[in-house]
Design an enzyme around this catalytic site. Sequence first.
Site, PDB file in Angstrom:
ATOM      1  N   ASP A 128      -1.397   2.534  16.122  1.00 15.33           N
ATOM      2  CA  ASP A 128      -0.047   2.246  15.663  1.00 15.33           C
ATOM      3  C   ASP A 128       0.762   3.524  15.427  1.00 15.33           C
ATOM      4  O   ASP A 128       1.323   3.732  14.360  1.00 15.33           O
ATOM      5  CB  ASP A 128      -0.159   1.415  14.369  1.00 15.33           C
ATOM      6  N   GLU A 176     -10.639   2.486  11.575  1.00 17.45           N
ATOM      7  CA  GLU A 176     -10.540   1.063  11.900  1.00 17.45           C
ATOM      8  C   GLU A 176     -11.098   0.673  13.257  1.00 17.45           C
ATOM      9  O   GLU A 176     -10.448  -0.053  14.014  1.00 17.45           O
ATOM     10  CB  GLU A 176      -9.085   0.606  11.792  1.00 17.45           C
ATOM     11  N   TYR A 231      -4.466  -4.670   3.453  1.00 19.55           N
ATOM     12  CA  TYR A 231      -3.049  -5.054   3.419  1.00 19.55           C
ATOM     13  C   TYR A 231      -2.834  -6.442   2.833  1.00 19.55           C
ATOM     14  O   TYR A 231      -2.006  -7.199   3.316  1.00 19.55           O
ATOM     15  CB  TYR A 231      -2.476  -4.933   4.840  1.00 19.55           C
ATOM     16  N   GLU A 291      -5.943   3.124   2.866  1.00 20.50           N
ATOM     17  CA  GLU A 291      -4.623   2.594   3.229  1.00 20.50           C
ATOM     18  C   GLU A 291      -4.343   1.338   2.435  1.00 20.50           C
ATOM     19  O   GLU A 291      -5.200   0.460   2.318  1.00 20.50           O
ATOM     20  CB  GLU A 291      -4.526   2.234   4.724  1.00 20.50           C
TER      21      GLU A 291
HETATM   22  C1  GCB Z   1      -3.687   0.356   9.764  1.00 15.56           C
HETATM   23  C2  GCB Z   1      -3.836   1.557  10.614  1.00 15.56           C
HETATM   24  C3  GCB Z   1      -2.584   2.408  10.661  1.00 15.56           C
HETATM   25  C4  GCB Z   1      -1.363   1.500  10.776  1.00 15.56           C
HETATM   26  C5  GCB Z   1      -1.311   0.600   9.561  1.00 15.56           C
HETATM   27  C6  GCB Z   1      -0.121  -0.368   9.594  1.00 15.56           C
HETATM   28  O1  GCB Z   1      -4.598  -0.232   9.302  1.00 15.56           O
HETATM   29  O2  GCB Z   1      -4.938   2.352  10.258  1.00 15.56           O
HETATM   30  O3  GCB Z   1      -2.672   3.286  11.740  1.00 15.56           O
HETATM   31  O4  GCB Z   1      -0.180   2.222  10.930  1.00 15.56           O
HETATM   32  O5  GCB Z   1      -2.468  -0.160   9.494  1.00 15.56           O
HETATM   33  O6  GCB Z   1       0.928  -0.026   9.075  1.00 15.56           O
HETATM   34  O7  GCB Z   1      -0.258  -1.438  10.170  1.00 15.56           O
END
Ligand code: GCB
Length: 549
Positions: free
Chosen positions: A118, A370, A425, A460
Amino acid sequence: MAVPASFNDIAADAAVRDYFGDVWYQRMVWVPRGWEGQRIVLHFESATHRATVWVNEIEVMSHEGGYTPFEADITDHVQAGEQIRITAVINNILHWQSIPPGVIEDTPAGKRQRYWHDFFNYAGIHRNVWLYATNSAHFTDVTVTTDLDGSDGAITYATEAENADARETKVILRDADGNQVAEGSGGTGTLNVPNVHKWAPGHGYLYDLEMQLLDGDTVVDSYHQSVGVRTVKIDGSQFLINNEPFYFTGFGKHEDTPVIGKGYNDAYLLHDFELLKWIGANSFRTSHYPYAEDVIDYADRQGIVVIDETAAVGLNMGLGGGIFGSQGYQTFSPNTVNDATREVHAQAIRELIARDKNHPSIVLWSIANEPESDTEGAEKYFQPLFDIARKADPSRPVGFVNVMLAPYGKCRVSQFGDVLMLNRYYGWYVQTGDLEAAELAWEEELSGWASEGKPIIITEYGADTYPGLHSIVEGNPWTEEYQIEYLEMNHRVFDQIDAVVGEQMWNFSDFTTTSGIMRVGGNKKGAFTRDRQPKAAAHYLRSRWRKDL
Ligand code: GCB
């Protein structure tokens, strides 16, 4: 073309931005007259993702991998005082055997580069290129490790040299004021430093270790290595620096700025570190590739703790399927990510550790971000890579960053790591806007991980936030208020679980990605915008992380 810079955004032209294939760089350079009789070396700090280099008509080197250095001894091909032509062909294609991987797909509209990470596939010569000279007898490497015994420090060094038969090695250790505090002789040894001034988070104290190669009394080569004396250990679910529990605050970052893309820039480096200080971040992860060496040097000096990551990102074909269903590829298979890819990945690990092993700021290696990690294929792929990392550096813990698709109880790779690094997330990609439900689900999963008895770093957690978008009511994704509510929820969860030893919010700043319906002018999860202005969440994080305010 400008160097250092990504070429993509320099021309105002979509064909340049999205170009994939070979890109040729060429320039004339004078070899200084004073270098007569010296060994002359051409050094690239990086070329993304691979390069072949010529000096005049002679091919001198090739290198695979976009974020680690490579060099060639060109003494036999050049004359001091002459002008030479340096030519480099850089290739930016991502394929199944590159790290990171990608694929060129045939579409009715022509070929297209696709990849699973991403962030935008910026390419070019992103860092400095050097022509330098040494004596023919010269040091080729040094490995330094440090230890503490109460208030005393020990610095163990091992040097390597070439054409140095019958040369003596002498080492001199000086403190930050330039006073000599120890000395030694021989290519390997240990220097004891009574009452050592430790390197510690927030306190980037560095000694200078000078190594001299001597021909009688004449110094024929000399190299200065900065040394921070500190220890890193895992004790149960604690992460210890200098035998004290350490809690990571900070971010996953990117090398990503307007116009120059992933090009290294001194001013942005300094500014970003000022912002880290302003907000109370004591650490960051080099998501998702090794950063420029200057960044790590500066982290050493500033006492900022670093998790150092390889470019192994996007080894996961399960990501990004969304409502369009599966991607049509299997991650680990003979035709996709396979044994040959693993060799490239292993080399990326070795090169990262070879470059960065002497930096006190680096406390943990992350060998991938990931990847698919809930399958037998993943387990087989990764086990040897952990062994390779540990062999290359027995002094630091090793881990990888786990994805939400391989939650507690499903992941088959976490068993190999010394530390658990989790990207989650809840409240963004799942339970979007419903932070109550998100909190329950997150607590449940995190309690599971905590039972593993290893330290957990949340590498994250984040919510896309459009700067300037506001809402009077709670639970409104994309608003500045929601970013804060989301962070508060996460922090409530972390604060209940002792095994959580760190929080690195995603991301330090907004960054460029490929276009898509999930992204509005790039990824907007930054605490700062891409031009480094604070969102409301930056002030909230500052109030949580700055203990001195
Ligand atoms: C993740 C990735 C990261 C993305 C992020 C997102 O898990 O490691 O590279 O930018 O999520 O914002 O979706």
